[in-house]
Write a protein that holds these residues in place. Structure first.
Motif, PDB file in Angstrom:
ATOM      1  N   LYS A   1      -0.368   3.525   2.041  1.00  0.00           N
ATOM      2  CA  LYS A   1      -1.141   2.384   2.367  1.00  0.00           C
ATOM      3  C   LYS A   1      -1.483   1.301   1.327  1.00  0.00           C
ATOM      4  O   LYS A   1      -1.428   0.226   1.422  1.00  0.00           O
ATOM      5  CB  LYS A   1      -2.391   2.954   3.168  1.00  0.00           C
ATOM      6  N   LYS A   2      -1.586   2.149   0.003  1.00  0.00           N
ATOM      7  CA  LYS A   2      -1.856   1.325  -1.256  1.00  0.00           C
ATOM      8  C   LYS A   2      -0.464   0.593  -1.605  1.00  0.00           C
ATOM      9  O   LYS A   2      -0.822  -0.698  -1.926  1.00  0.00           O
ATOM     10  CB  LYS A   2      -2.288   2.179  -2.300  1.00  0.00           C
ATOM     11  N   LEU A   3       0.526   1.260  -1.502  1.00  0.00           N
ATOM     12  CA  LEU A   3       1.945   0.621  -1.721  1.00  0.00           C
ATOM     13  C   LEU A   3       2.226  -0.470  -0.768  1.00  0.00           C
ATOM     14  O   LEU A   3       2.513  -1.730  -1.215  1.00  0.00           O
ATOM     15  CB  LEU A   3       2.930   1.740  -1.656  1.00  0.00           C
ATOM     16  N   ARG A   4       1.785  -0.324   0.455  1.00  0.00           N
ATOM     17  CA  ARG A   4       2.236  -1.357   1.490  1.00  0.00           C
ATOM     18  C   ARG A   4       1.142  -2.700   1.177  1.00  0.00           C
ATOM     19  O   ARG A   4       1.580  -3.919   1.296  1.00  0.00           O
ATOM     20  CB  ARG A   4       1.729  -0.901   2.953  1.00  0.00           C
ATOM     21  N   SER A   5      -0.041  -2.219   0.799  1.00  0.00           N
ATOM     22  CA  SER A   5      -1.008  -3.373   0.330  1.00  0.00           C
ATOM     23  C   SER A   5      -0.692  -4.246  -0.708  1.00  0.00           C
ATOM     24  O   SER A   5      -0.683  -5.252  -0.632  1.00  0.00           O
ATOM     25  CB  SER A   5      -2.381  -2.819   0.331  1.00  0.00           C
ATOM     26  N   LEU A   6      -0.136  -3.352  -1.679  1.00  0.00           N
ATOM     27  CA  LEU A   6       0.382  -4.167  -2.986  1.00  0.00           C
ATOM     28  C   LEU A   6       1.506  -5.285  -2.546  1.00  0.00           C
ATOM     29  O   LEU A   6       1.632  -6.088  -2.960  1.00  0.00           O
ATOM     30  CB  LEU A   6       0.605  -2.908  -3.872  1.00  0.00           C
ATOM     31  N   LEU A   7       2.485  -4.563  -1.873  1.00  0.00           N
ATOM     32  CA  LEU A   7       3.672  -5.134  -1.762  1.00  0.00           C
ATOM     33  C   LEU A   7       3.539  -6.383  -0.656  1.00  0.00           C
ATOM     34  O   LEU A   7       4.075  -7.551  -0.793  1.00  0.00           O
ATOM     35  CB  LEU A   7       4.930  -4.426  -1.091  1.00  0.00           C
ATOM     36  N   ILE A   8       2.774  -6.107   0.266  1.00  0.00           N
ATOM     37  CA  ILE A   8       2.573  -7.214   1.628  1.00  0.00           C
ATOM     38  C   ILE A   8       1.066  -7.889   1.608  1.00  0.00           C
ATOM     39  O   ILE A   8       1.248  -9.013   1.580  1.00  0.00           O
ATOM     40  CB  ILE A   8       3.135  -6.357   2.940  1.00  0.00           C
ATOM     41  N   ARG A   9       0.294  -7.125   1.938  1.00  0.00           N
ATOM     42  CA  ARG A   9      -1.046  -7.516   2.499  1.00  0.00           C
ATOM     43  C   ARG A   9      -1.763  -8.466   1.288  1.00  0.00           C
ATOM     44  O   ARG A   9      -2.446  -9.355   1.536  1.00  0.00           O
ATOM     45  CB  ARG A   9      -1.928  -6.281   2.870  1.00  0.00           C
ATOM     46  N   THR A  10      -1.823  -7.891   0.177  1.00  0.00           N
ATOM     47  CA  THR A  10      -2.697  -8.623  -0.811  1.00  0.00           C
ATOM     48  C   THR A  10      -1.939  -9.117  -1.974  1.00  0.00           C
ATOM     49  O   THR A  10      -2.508  -9.886  -2.656  1.00  0.00           O
ATOM     50  CB  THR A  10      -3.805  -7.341  -1.496  1.00  0.00           C
ATOM     51  N   HIS A  11      -0.779  -8.669  -2.675  1.00  0.00           N
ATOM     52  CA  HIS A  11      -0.256  -9.201  -3.681  1.00  0.00           C
ATOM     53  C   HIS A  11       1.303  -9.514  -3.780  1.00  0.00           C
ATOM     54  O   HIS A  11       1.984  -9.631  -4.599  1.00  0.00           O
ATOM     55  CB  HIS A  11      -0.326  -8.044  -4.801  1.00  0.00           C
ATOM     56  N   MET A  12       1.572  -9.876  -2.491  1.00  0.00           N
ATOM     57  CA  MET A  12       3.043 -10.441  -2.356  1.00  0.00           C
ATOM     58  C   MET A  12       3.091 -11.793  -2.918  1.00  0.00           C
ATOM     59  O   MET A  12       4.103 -12.155  -3.703  1.00  0.00           O
ATOM     60  CB  MET A  12       3.449 -10.594  -0.813  1.00  0.00           C
ATOM     61  N   LEU A  13       2.226 -12.582  -2.807  1.00  0.00           N
ATOM     62  CA  LEU A  13       2.033 -13.953  -3.568  1.00  0.00           C
ATOM     63  C   LEU A  13       2.203 -13.749  -5.011  1.00  0.00           C
ATOM     64  O   LEU A  13       3.004 -14.543  -5.785  1.00  0.00           O
ATOM     65  CB  LEU A  13       1.108 -14.858  -2.931  1.00  0.00           C
ATOM     66  N   ASP A  14       1.498 -12.967  -5.386  1.00  0.00           N
ATOM     67  CA  ASP A  14       1.516 -12.674  -6.965  1.00  0.00           C
ATOM     68  C   ASP A  14       2.789 -12.047  -7.513  1.00  0.00           C
ATOM     69  O   ASP A  14       3.288 -12.583  -8.365  1.00  0.00           O
ATOM     70  CB  ASP A  14       0.403 -11.829  -7.369  1.00  0.00           C
TER      71      ASP A  14
END
Length: 383
Positions: free
Chosen positions: A266-279
């Motif tokens: 869930k942390k990896l998915r959050s990093l890639l998609i939910r919270t930091h994709m734009l970054d």
């Protein structure tokens, strides 16, 4: 009768984010992710689990040993378009089958590194064209590097390629198949990996920390979890308490994909998609692409093509095989010529010996003839 325009406080500058949101929502986005690691670590399964769809069919690893003669890391591109709440994302997944699967893995990272550089080069060339409306962009925004859960530390091959990838893309290390290690072993293993990354100066992607940002605490949690321990599974299994979840069923229980006590999926998915994709996208454009562009502009003239290095590992392997084959043929021919030469020398010696024997026989016959003539002359004289 026209409706009155909505009233705003101020002159309306604060409404610019809403305008930008409308533009982005209409245009959509594109995201390119690369997966690198040895075969059998669950790269395809993780990608399918991340995006809840079968982007890539499972591979038949029973036949991977038949490709040993190729000795080459391949690059496979998978494209898909995902939609959620009427927002579309054009997703590109880049797989690298063959990496690390051979006894001799020298230069096995070259096709991967060259592919990343080639995408920067292709985008830079498109920017230099008069018409730039439709640009093909395959620049890698995130690279997941799969680490085999050995329980020890990083292998030399891992260190070599991670050093090269870290300067070119947003490198995100992940520990594959985390359910094969106990919680204590996994904790120690992740700590060792972090120590090696720091000692070797490997650059990895870390979420930006802003004290004023409401997601700062979440970013710290993500940073502390690196390298992410993951479990990939697209199968639904039933837990002892009756829940149906994505996971893997064992005799001792169920390893749940989205249970943070079991893994960091869930942390990896959050990093890639939910919270930091734009970054990840902006970092790729403003840091890695700009670094490549600056390095090329400092060493090349405008419009000058990039010099291609002829150091493809496949060509090197073929060259070595041809050189070895040529050397063996030369040695074989030399041995054949030596044998032939020895045969000729032996034949010459035999003929010389036969000739000498013939000369000796002739001389003996001549001597006998002379004796006969002398004897005949004496007998004639007596008469």
């Amino acid at each position: 009768m026209a409706l009155p325009a909505p009233a705003f406080d101020g002159i309306g500058i604060a409404n610019l984010p809403n305008q930008r949101h409308k533009i982005v929502a209409k245009r959509g986005a594109h995201f390119t992710i690369m997966v690198v690691g040895e075969s059998g670590l669950g790269k395809t399964t993780l990608i399918n689990t991340l995006f809840s769809t079968e982007l890539s069919p499972p591979k038949n690893y029973a036949k991977r040993h038949y490709k040993q003669l190729d000795k080459l890391t391949e690059v496979e591109i998978i494209k898909a378009e995902l939609e959620e709440r009427q927002f579309k994302v054009k997703l590109t997944v880049i797989d690298t089958p063959g990496f690390g699967d051979y006894v001799n893995n020298r230069d096995s990272w070259l096709p991967i590194v060259e592919f990343i550089d080639d995408q920067h080069e292709a985008y830079m060339r498109q920017e230099q064209q008069p018409q730039r409306h439709e640009k093909t962009d395959l620049r890698v925004h995130a690279c997941l590097y799969f680490i085999r859960p050995t329980g020890h530390t990083l292998k030399p091959l891992d260190i070599e390629i991670m050093k090269r990838l870290g300067t070119r893309v947003n490198l995100i290390p992940v520990v594959a198949k985390a359910d094969t290690l106990t919680q204590n072993d996994l904790f120690v293993f992740k700590q060792r990996v972090r120590e090696v990354i720091a000692a070797q100066g490997i650059r990895i992607y870390t979420p930006p920390l802003d004290a004023d940002d409401e997601n700062a605490e979440h970013a710290r949690v993500l940073i502390d979890a690196i390298p992410f321990s993951i479990i990939g599974s697209t199968e639904d299994v039933k837990t002892p308490d009756g829940r149906v979840v994505k996971g893997r069923e064992y005799i001792w229980g169920v390893a749940e994909v989205e249970n943070e006590n079991h893994c960091d999926f869930k942390k990896l998915r959050s990093l890639l998609i939910r919270t930091h994709m734009l970054d990840l996208i902006s970092t790729s454009e403003e840091l890695h692409y700009e670094n490549y562009r600056q390095a090329q502009m400092e060493t090349r003239k405008f419009g000058e093509p990039k010099v291609k290095k002829l150091d493809n590992p496949k060509f090197k392997e073929e060259e070595e095989q041809l050189r070895k084959k040529f050397t063996e043929q030369v040695k074989s021919e030399e041995a054949r010529f030596r044998q032939w030469e020895q045969h000729l020398i032996a034949e010459r010696d035999r003929l010389n010996k036969d000739l000498e024997m013939a000369h000796s026989a002739i001389k003996q016959l001549e001597a006998e003839l002379e004796n006969l003539q002398v004897g005949y002359g004496r007998n004639t004289g007596r008469r």
